[in-house]
Design a protein around this motif. Structure first.
Motif, mmCIF file in Angstrom:
data_model
loop_
_atom_site.group_PDB
_atom_site.id
_atom_site.type_symbol
_atom_site.label_atom_id
_atom_site.label_comp_id
_atom_site.label_asym_id
_atom_site.label_seq_id
_atom_site.Cartn_x
_atom_site.Cartn_y
_atom_site.Cartn_z
ATOM 1 N N HIS A 165 0.811 -1.224 0.000
ATOM 2 C CA HIS A 165 0.000 0.000 0.000
ATOM 3 C C HIS A 165 0.845 1.275 0.000
ATOM 4 O O HIS A 165 0.451 2.284 -0.552
ATOM 5 N N ASP A 166 2.038 1.224 0.619
ATOM 6 C CA ASP A 166 2.868 2.440 0.716
ATOM 7 C C ASP A 166 4.058 2.418 -0.240
ATOM 8 O O ASP A 166 5.033 3.135 -0.021
ATOM 9 N N HIS A 182 2.312 9.919 -2.382
ATOM 10 C CA HIS A 182 2.752 8.511 -2.375
ATOM 11 C C HIS A 182 1.621 7.569 -2.814
ATOM 12 O O HIS A 182 1.868 6.484 -3.304
ATOM 13 N N HIS A 207 -5.965 4.014 -0.033
ATOM 14 C CA HIS A 207 -5.854 3.691 1.406
ATOM 15 C C HIS A 207 -5.769 4.916 2.310
ATOM 16 O O HIS A 207 -5.678 4.775 3.531
ATOM 17 N N HIS A 208 -5.790 6.137 1.720
ATOM 18 C CA HIS A 208 -5.857 7.335 2.582
ATOM 19 C C HIS A 208 -7.150 8.116 2.363
ATOM 20 O O HIS A 208 -7.264 9.257 2.801
ATOM 21 N N ASP A 226 -4.140 0.155 8.613
ATOM 22 C CA ASP A 226 -2.971 1.038 8.651
ATOM 23 C C ASP A 226 -3.062 1.991 9.842
ATOM 24 O O ASP A 226 -2.100 2.149 10.608
HETATM 25 FE FE FE2 Z 1 0.112 5.326 3.079
#
Ligand code: FE2
Length: 307
Positions: free
Chosen positions: A213-214, A242, A268-269, A297
């Protein structure tokens, strides 16, 4: 194929006339065949097969077929050639074939005529046995090849997963060299997915895609990524990127796992109330995998010390 090999083939002679069976047996054993069995009829032959005898060639006399009918012949064929090819050699009286003989010939691979011609018998038997044994060889080779393909597929799958794990580790390396955070996020995501009732295949895929994810953090400079204090608005914009960069790195794949990872990296954010980034999606607009990883997360960030 060497004759010694052919001569070890298992022969089954089914003949209601004992003398004929005897003559065939003598012709064949004198020629070097070592595994010959005779049966007085189809039912006796079925008994032999049931007791573990697996013929490579069946020599069947028309009289035996006449006495017992097609049913037992079909039964015998079913038992001996379930997933393989066992030829049938018909014994008929020539030269004019009646209806029944023609019917038998339809089921047979070849035929020999009575009275027996030694050369003819040996040629027919040798050719049919050789075909059968070659068939078995090919079948065996196919099985070996299939097993090899399965083994290679397993190895490729393992390599693929390991590469993804290492890629995720590379992304996290600067602020989590142990990779524990990514592994925990993957685990928590899988647990949440399972709790939500996702199919087990999707849960497995989610667990393997979540660690990426990151991945877009590769593009975030250390001075921002590792900064202990609060970020300036400009720095925060760089951090936000990102998500988009991660999705770009993962985009265009034909593999489910990477397509899912792309979706997760991008979403995911996002936040339920619409105040997330990069797209500001809200509620049901956010893909479920993105929502799950977001929860995992944040939960992990709240329960562990990180920059
Ligand atoms: Fe992230």
């Amino acid at each position: 194929m060497h004759f010694d090999e052919i001569a070890r083939g298992q022969l089954l002679i089914i003949d209601s006339r004992e003398t004929d069976a005897r003559i065939l047996w003598e012709i064949l054993s004198q020629a070097g065949y070592t595994n010959i069995r005779t049966a007085a009829g189809l039912r006796a032959a079925i008994d032999m097969v049931q007791n573990g005898f697996q013929p490579d060639l069946v020599i069947l006399d028309l009289e035996a077929l006449n006495a017992e009918g097609l049913g037992p012949l079909r039964d015998l064929q079913r038992r001996i050639s379930q997933d393989s090819y066992v030829p049938l050699l018909a014994v008929v009286t020539g030269p004019d074939f009646g209806l029944k003989e023609r019917a038998l010939l339809l089921l047979a691979r070849d035929y020999i005529t009575r009275p027996f011609d030694r050369t003819e018998v040996l040629f027919r038997v040798k050719n049919l046995l050789e075909t059968r044994l070659l068939y078995l060889q090919v079948q065996h080779q196919n099985q070996v090849l299939e097993e090899r393909v399965r083994q290679r597929t397993r190895e490729l799958e393992a390599a693929r997963l390991e590469i993804l794990e290492r890629l995720a580790l590379a992304a996290e390396y600067r602020d989590d060299a142990t990779g524990k955070h990514t592994r925990r996020v993957a685990r928590i995501s899988a647990l949440v997915g399972r709790e939500l009732g996702l199919p087990s295949g999707s849960v497995r895929l989610l667990e393997r895609a979540a660690p990426l994810h990151d991945i877009g953090k590769i593009a975030v400079p250390d001075r921002i990524l590792l900064k202990p204090g609060p970020l300036t608005p400009e720095e925060f914009e760089v951090v936000k990127a990102h998500t988009v960069i991660g999705a770009r790195i993962l985009s265009g794949s034909r593999f489910d796992i990477l397509r899912l990872a792309e979706q997760i990296a991008l979403s995911h954010h996002e936040r339920w109330d619409g105040n997330g980034y990069p797209q500001g999606l809200s509620r049901d607009q956010i893909p479920v995998p993105g929502r799950i990883v977001a929860v995992a997360d944040v939960f992990d960030a709240l329960t562990h010390a990180r920059p």
